[in-house]
Design a protein around this motif. Structure first.
Motif, PDB file in Angstrom:
ATOM      1  N   ASN A 180      -3.303   0.378  -1.145  1.00  0.00           N
ATOM      2  CA  ASN A 180      -3.091  -0.118   0.095  1.00  0.00           C
ATOM      3  C   ASN A 180      -4.442   0.465   0.967  1.00  0.00           C
ATOM      4  O   ASN A 180      -4.189   0.037   2.288  1.00  0.00           O
ATOM      5  N   GLY A 181      -5.546   1.056   0.347  1.00  0.00           N
ATOM      6  CA  GLY A 181      -6.577   1.137   1.032  1.00  0.00           C
ATOM      7  C   GLY A 181      -7.029   2.574   1.317  1.00  0.00           C
ATOM      8  O   GLY A 181      -8.028   2.940   1.976  1.00  0.00           O
ATOM      9  N   ALA A 294      -2.164   3.135   5.349  1.00  0.00           N
ATOM     10  CA  ALA A 294      -2.128   2.662   3.784  1.00  0.00           C
ATOM     11  C   ALA A 294      -0.414   2.689   3.369  1.00  0.00           C
ATOM     12  O   ALA A 294      -0.050   2.452   2.381  1.00  0.00           O
TER      13      ALA A 294
END
Length: 382
Positions: A180-181, A294
Motif C-alpha cells: 500500500n506504499g 498505507a
C-alpha cells in the motif's frame, strides 16, 4: 548506511569542528546513577568512558568525585522525577536510566553487537508494551525499529521478523503495508529457504538491520547478547535497551539494565547522542504517518475485530482422511488450527504439522495448489 559510514561521518564532523573551533550548541545527555547492581561507581565510569567533545554528560544522582556535571539527588524515588523535570525543561536532550515505566504504546529499541559477524543490529523491542495485542505490538515494533535505525543514520534499514509466535501474521500485515506504499524493506534470511522470517542463525549473524520480535523475547535476547561472555551478571556488550519510542512520544529516555556494566553504559550514552541528532521522536512521528497512509489503522481494527469475534468456535465436519504429503508453509502457529478448519470447510482434508522452519499445513499432493489458493484467499498465508 552502514555503521562504518556513520562512524566516518562522526569523525568528519569532529575534524571539521576542531578545525573551525565551532562545536555548535552542545547536546546534553543525562545519566541517572542510582539503582545499578554494580553501584554508582560503575555508572560514573561508563560516563567517563563516553566523554566526548560532541556532547555533555549530566549525572543525576549523589555527589561523586568527577569533572562531570552533577544534579544532586540522593533518593532513587526522586531520581526519575528530577530526570523528567530536566527533560521537559529541555535542560537535557535525552537521558539514560534504569527501570523506567513507560506508558502503554511505548517500548524501547535495543541495539546489539552480534557475536557471529560482529555486526550491529537493532532489536525491536526490548522493554515496555507497544500494544496489548501481540500481533499489533509486533507491527508497531517494526515501525519503532525502523524509526530508531533511521535516527542513527541507517537510511533504508532492512527488516527481519524473528520466527516467534505471530511472525507469519506480522509478515502478512507488514507486506500489506508495503504493497500500500509504506517504504519498508525486508531482509532475506541467510538460510537456503530465504524469506524475511528470521531463524536463530540470522540472530547470530545480524542478517537484518532491524530484528522485529515481541518485547519479552527482545528483552531476553538483549540480556544474552550483552552478557554471554561474562556469565550473565555483568552486561558488557552492546548499546543497551535503547530509546522509548511511540506514536507521539517526545521524551528521549534510553534504558540500561541494573546489570549493565560501564562499557554498555558508555555505548548507551553514545546511542542517545546519535538518536538526539537524528531526532528519533520526529522520525517515529513521520514513520507512523506514512504507515497510517498505507492502512495501519485498518489493519489494527481488523485485528481487534478478529479478537472480538472469537466466541464459540463453529463446528466443522472433518472430510474423509487422505494421505497428506504436500506441505504448505507460512501459516502462523496461532492460526494453524483455524487454517486446517478452513480447508475442511472447503472439503479438503488437512492436518497441522511442524516443519524445520515452523508450522505447516499438510494436504494431499493432488490438492496442494487448490488448498494454498484457499488459504491465501482466507488470509492465512501471504
Amino acid at each position: 548506511m552502514s555503521s562504518k559510514n556513520i562512524i566516518a561521518d562522526v569523525f568528519l564532523e569532529v575534524a571539521n569542528a576542531i578545525e573551525s573551533g565551532d562545536f555548535g550548541p552542545k547536546v546534553r545527555i543525562g545519566l541517572t546513577t542510582l539503582g545499578s547492581e554494580h553501584g554508582v561507581e560503575n555508572l560514573v565510569k561508563g560516563a567517563e568512558l563516553a566523554k566526548s567533545k560532541l556532547f555533555d554528560i549530566v549525572l543525576i544522582g549523589p555527589k561523586v568525585d568527577t569533572d562531570l556535571e552533577i544534579v544532586e539527588v540522593n533518593e532513587e524515588s526522586e531520581m526519575h522525577k528530577k530526570m523528567e523535570e530536566l527533560l521537559d525543561s529541555k535542560y537535557i536532550d535525552a537521558c539514560v536510566t534504569m527501570h523506567y515505566n513507560f506508558p502503554i504504546g511505548v517500548s524501547t529499541v535495543g541495539r546489539v553487537l552480534t557475536p557471529g559477524r560482529g555486526k550491529e543490529m537493532i532489536l525491536a523491542t526490548t522493554t515496555g508494551t507497544s500494544a496489548t495485542n501481540r500481533i499489533e505490538a509486533m507491527i508497531r515494533n517494526a515501525v519503532y525499529g525502523i524509526s530508531a535505525a533511521k535516527s542513527i543514520g541507517i537510511k533504508n534499514p532492512k527488516v527481519g521478523i524473528l520466527n516467534v509466535d505471530g511472525a507469519r501474521q506480522v509478515e502478512k500485515f507488514l507486506k500489506e503495508l508495503q504493497s500500500n506504499g509504506y517504504g519498508i524493506e525486508f531482509a532475506e534470511s541467510m538460510r537456503a529457504d530465504g524469506g524475511c522470517v528470521m531463524r536463530g542463525n540470522d540472530l547470530l549473524a545480524g542478517t537484518p538491520d532491524v530484528m522485529v520480535t515481541d518485547t519479552l523475547t527482545g528483552n531476553l535476547l538483549m540480556k544474552v547478547f550483552s552478557s554471554f561472555t561474562t556469565g550473565g551478571d555483568f552486561e558488557s556488550q552492546g548499546f543497551g535497551y535503547g530509546p522509548g519510542v511511540g506514536e507521539d512520544y517526545d521524551r528521549k529516555i534510553f534504558i540500561v539494565s541494573r546489570a549493565s556494566g560501564s562499557p554498555v553504559v558508555a555505548n548507551a550514552l553514545k546511542y542517545a547522542y546519535e538518536a538526539v541528532l537524528g531526532n528519533v521522536s520526529d522520525v517515529a512521528r513521520n514513520e507512523y504517518a506514512d504507515a497510517k497512509k498505507a492502512g495501519l489503522d485498518n489493519i489494527i481494527a481488523s485485528l481487534n475485530a478478529k479478537k472480538e469475534d472469537k466466541g464459540e468456535a463453529e463446528e466443522v465436519k472433518m472430510p474423509d482422511k487422505e494421505v497428506v504429503t504436500h506441505q504448505i508453509a507460512g501459516v502462523d502457529i496461532m492460526e494453524l488450527d483455524d487454517a486446517v478448519a478452513a480447508l475442511w470447510k472447503k472439503g479438503i482434508y488437512a492436518e497441522s504439522g511442524m516443519g524445520c522452519t515452523g508450522p505447516i499445513v499438510l494436504v494431499n499432493e493432488a490438492k496442494g495448489e487448490e488448498a494454498a489458493a484457499h488459504l491465501k484467499e482466507a488470509g492465512f498465508i501471504a
